[in-house]
Motif scaffolding. Sequence first.
Motif, PDB file in Angstrom:
ATOM      1  N   SER A  85      -1.383   1.894  -6.075  1.00  0.00           N
ATOM      2  CA  SER A  85      -0.393   1.349  -5.255  1.00  0.00           C
ATOM      3  C   SER A  85      -0.787   1.222  -3.640  1.00  0.00           C
ATOM      4  CB  SER A  85       0.944   1.973  -5.382  1.00  0.00           C
ATOM      5  OG  SER A  85       2.073   1.030  -4.656  1.00  0.00           O
ATOM      6  N   ASN A  86      -1.319   2.487  -3.029  1.00  0.00           N
ATOM      7  CA  ASN A  86      -1.778   2.278  -1.814  1.00  0.00           C
ATOM      8  C   ASN A  86      -2.869   1.441  -1.756  1.00  0.00           C
ATOM      9  OD1 ASN A  86       0.248   3.969  -1.420  1.00  0.00           O
ATOM     10  ND2 ASN A  86      -1.026   6.047  -1.165  1.00  0.00           N
ATOM     11  N   ARG A  87      -3.890   1.270  -2.604  1.00  0.00           N
ATOM     12  CA  ARG A  87      -4.784   0.582  -2.430  1.00  0.00           C
ATOM     13  C   ARG A  87      -4.419  -1.163  -2.303  1.00  0.00           C
ATOM     14  NH1 ARG A  87     -10.274   0.130  -6.244  1.00  0.00           N
ATOM     15  NH2 ARG A  87      -8.710  -0.868  -7.609  1.00  0.00           N
ATOM     16  N   GLY A  88      -3.531  -1.160  -3.241  1.00  0.00           N
ATOM     17  CA  GLY A  88      -2.913  -2.705  -3.381  1.00  0.00           C
ATOM     18  C   GLY A  88      -2.216  -3.046  -2.108  1.00  0.00           C
ATOM     19  N   ASN A  89      -1.589  -2.103  -1.406  1.00  0.00           N
ATOM     20  CA  ASN A  89      -1.098  -2.243  -0.015  1.00  0.00           C
ATOM     21  C   ASN A  89      -2.102  -2.625   0.946  1.00  0.00           C
ATOM     22  OD1 ASN A  89       1.381  -1.230  -1.083  1.00  0.00           O
ATOM     23  ND2 ASN A  89       1.231   0.794   0.125  1.00  0.00           N
ATOM     24  N   VAL A  90      -3.135  -2.091   1.041  1.00  0.00           N
ATOM     25  CA  VAL A  90      -4.170  -2.691   2.055  1.00  0.00           C
ATOM     26  C   VAL A  90      -4.868  -3.893   1.547  1.00  0.00           C
ATOM     27  CG1 VAL A  90      -4.564  -0.193   3.273  1.00  0.00           C
ATOM     28  CG2 VAL A  90      -5.926  -0.844   1.180  1.00  0.00           C
TER      29      VAL A  90
END
Length: 276
Positions: A85-90
Amino acid sequence: MVKSWQRWGLIALVCSWCWLGGAGVAVAATTQVSQAAQFSQADKQAIADLKQKAFTASESGQFAQAETYWSQLIEYLPEEAALWSNRGNVRVSQNKLSAALADYDQAIILAPTEPDPYLNRGAALEGLGRWSEAIADYNQVLALSPEDAAAYNNRGNAKAGLGQWDAALTDYQTAVDLNPKFAFARINAALMEYQLGHQGEAIRQLRNLTRRYPNFADARAALTAALWGQGQAGEAESNWVAVVGLDGRYKDLDWVSTIRRWPPAMVAALEKFLHL
């Protein structure tokens, strides 16, 4: 390992993480500690270092570097939903929306009862103009977390994308009721009031916002447009001087309309002011 979620929203593109006391779409993290016996001490230290670097890069706007760090963490911990999810954010922050959706999909597969991946995926779907799908994701967030102010605000954004102004206003007002310090829910509610023809109420709310948050460029720009439309030129021009000093993007009507996504009535009001 430490599990930490970041929440993302389209509004981050507007204010570069200056959240003005709102909750939800800015970084929100929870911490749970578990031991991964399969890792050596050196591996554990490497993972801890990567996680710190990933968060630091994400929060400082170094999105390409952050993506590299999150990807390296995923290689270590492919079952860790928060990392996807955090990689999706960036990736969203680099406008890699399709790649981001794939990351959120994987996060949801791994953690179907966590609300954050649905919220983040909904924001990415908004970026693609897929309003109904975004609304479905925000509905899922609210099924899991019924008092999530960010989900109400974002669902309002998606409903506004469909031109459902009254429904959008209801969601924004609910977000404000749940979190009175949620500044962007407040500005969104004021914008909807203006779109619905309630200019006096919109101006009242915008004045309150600029008093409370004098460096809130979005509220000052909207107040400029609304006041100009009411013939209050002096106050409008005074607010505009502050806007230009805070954020020059409001001089770009295309940005205001397609990225910030003000409703049409407020965009038209700003256009009249800019084209005088």
